[in-house]
Write an enzyme that holds these catalytic residues in place. Structure first.
Site, PDB file in Angstrom:
ATOM      1  N   LYS A 111       0.840  -1.206   0.000  1.00  0.00           N
ATOM      2  CA  LYS A 111       0.000   0.000   0.000  1.00  0.00           C
ATOM      3  C   LYS A 111       0.871   1.251   0.000  1.00  0.00           C
ATOM      4  O   LYS A 111       0.599   2.206  -0.730  1.00  0.00           O
ATOM      5  CB  LYS A 111      -0.916   0.014   1.236  1.00  0.00           C
ATOM      6  CG  LYS A 111      -2.092  -0.940   1.109  1.00  0.00           C
ATOM      7  CD  LYS A 111      -2.767  -1.182   2.456  1.00  0.00           C
ATOM      8  CE  LYS A 111      -3.836  -2.257   2.340  1.00  0.00           C
ATOM      9  NZ  LYS A 111      -4.332  -2.721   3.649  1.00  0.00           N
ATOM     10  N   GLN A 169      -4.588  -1.455  10.040  1.00  0.00           N
ATOM     11  CA  GLN A 169      -4.503  -2.777   9.412  1.00  0.00           C
ATOM     12  C   GLN A 169      -5.117  -3.850  10.326  1.00  0.00           C
ATOM     13  O   GLN A 169      -4.772  -3.962  11.491  1.00  0.00           O
ATOM     14  CB  GLN A 169      -3.026  -3.095   9.121  1.00  0.00           C
ATOM     15  CG  GLN A 169      -2.799  -4.398   8.386  1.00  0.00           C
ATOM     16  CD  GLN A 169      -3.386  -4.405   6.972  1.00  0.00           C
ATOM     17  OE1 GLN A 169      -3.263  -3.442   6.228  1.00  0.00           O
ATOM     18  NE2 GLN A 169      -4.066  -5.492   6.626  1.00  0.00           N
ATOM     19  N   ASP A 221     -10.978   3.196   4.672  1.00  0.00           N
ATOM     20  CA  ASP A 221     -11.412   1.794   4.532  1.00  0.00           C
ATOM     21  C   ASP A 221     -12.932   1.705   4.428  1.00  0.00           C
ATOM     22  O   ASP A 221     -13.478   0.678   4.046  1.00  0.00           O
ATOM     23  CB  ASP A 221     -10.962   0.984   5.766  1.00  0.00           C
ATOM     24  CG  ASP A 221      -9.722   0.156   5.481  1.00  0.00           C
ATOM     25  OD1 ASP A 221      -9.462  -0.129   4.296  1.00  0.00           O
ATOM     26  OD2 ASP A 221      -9.019  -0.208   6.449  1.00  0.00           O
TER      27      ASP A 221
END
Ligand code: NDP
Length: 305
Positions: free
Chosen positions: A66, A110, A133
């Site tokens: 990422k 994460q 997200d």
């Protein structure tokens, strides 16, 4: 009669594999162009911070990838690492700090988090405007009622692939196998927004093969290696395989038996190289969108939903 995706010489017709890598590369390119324009016109460089708690090897790989792709798109990438034994309060404190940091447009915590931390509490502590997200309850609720939201990346990636392959999905029957908050439910909401008739199946669904056989669009998000068999697929269906399952030491497979599915389906996403790359590309897109919205700058046409 010849099966749907088998060529005259018996090989698989490659045009029916949905190339997620290529679609994702095009989306990242559009994000890169938008980031360059944002810097030039407004002096803004969008920033994405990934928070990694512990040293889960798969999470390490995702976060590195990422970061690399964020920088390649001309945006700033930050990483905050905390030890595996970090307590919930310390993580919440870090999230609060990032919420107040003007250089940070997107916060990505994460998952999975260590057992002592309640993921839900941490996710809901993120400023919803920075929740790239799309997991914050405010963004999930906005999606459910059809208001503006930051869309969760994997479901959004699935819809972009379907739009490119099918175009207008109105009236099609979509079956989603899986009802998690991060994939199954939001992808079902997005399909509804595209005017599909949506069935959500899960582990208690009766006669899953029969339910799947009625799908014009089949989204597999159960996390069960090759659970969906070729003869569960309606001829001509489009199949999006979200599953990522490790079998043996290295090999990754999806939730769908790929070769068998190709014999019936009009198109199938491979694993790897299907939904996975779209997820990261959508994360970059969300970061750019978040940077624009936070500053009242209109989102570039090329990145609108
Ligand atoms: P979860 O484990 O949270 O949810 C799985 C869902 O599948 C549940 O709703 C469960 O039903 C259902 N399910 C499990 N077994 C069966 C079965 N035998 N028959 C029917 N339904 C079943 O997983 P996630 O949603 O987080 O992820 C799903 C998959 O997608 C995983 O393989 C994950 O690795 C992958 N993934 C891939 C991403 C990408 O970028 N490509 C991103 C995110 C996830 P019930 O609710 O009844 O238990």
């Amino acid at each position: 009669m010849r099966a749907h995706n088998i060529t005259a010489n018996g090989a698989i017709d490659m045009s029916s594999i949905i190339d997620g890598k290529a679609h994702a590369a095009r989306l990242r390119e559009r994000v890169g162009e938008a980031a360059a324009a944002l810097a030039e016109k407004h002096g803004v460089t969008p920033g994405l911070t990934a928070v990694l708690v512990g040293d889960d090897p798969a999470s390490e790989v995702y976060v590195r990838s990422k970061g690399k792709q964020t920088r390649a798109a001309g945006m700033a990438s930050f990483e905050r690492r905390l030890p595996a034994q970090t307590g919930e309060e310390d993580l919440l404190k870090l999230v609060g700090e990032l919420n107040n940091d003007d250089a940070v447009d997107g916060i990505l915590v994460q998952l999975p988090l260590p057992k002592q931390i309640r993921a839900e509490r941490v996710i809901n502590a993120i400023n919803p405007q920075k929740d790239v997200d799309g997991f914050h309850i405010e963004n999930a609720g906005a999606l459910a009622v059809g208001a503006d939201a930051l869309l969760p990346c994997t479901p959004f990636g699935c819809i972009l692939l379907l739009k490119e392959k099918i175009g207008d999905m109105s009236g099609m029957h979509a079956v989603v196998v899986g009802r998690s908050n991060i994939v199954g439910k939001p992808v079902a909401m997005l399909l509804l927004r595209e005017h599909c008739t949506v069935t959500i199946a899960h582990s208690r669904t009766r006669d899953l093969p029969e339910v799947c056989r009625r799908a014009d669009i089949l989204i597999a998000a159960a996390g069960r290696a090759e659970m969906i068999k070729g003869d569960w697929i309606k001829p001509g269906a489009v199949v999006i395989d979200v599953g990522i399952n490790r079998v043996g030491d290295k090999k990754l497979v999806g939730d769908v038996e790929f070769d068998a599915a190709m014999k019936n389906a009009a198109a199938v996403t491979p694993v790897p190289g299907g939904v996975g790359p779209m997820t990261i590309a959508c994360l970059l897109r969300n970061t750019l969108v978040a940077a624009c919205r936070r500053r009242g700058i209109s989102v570039p046409e090329s990145l609108r939903e």
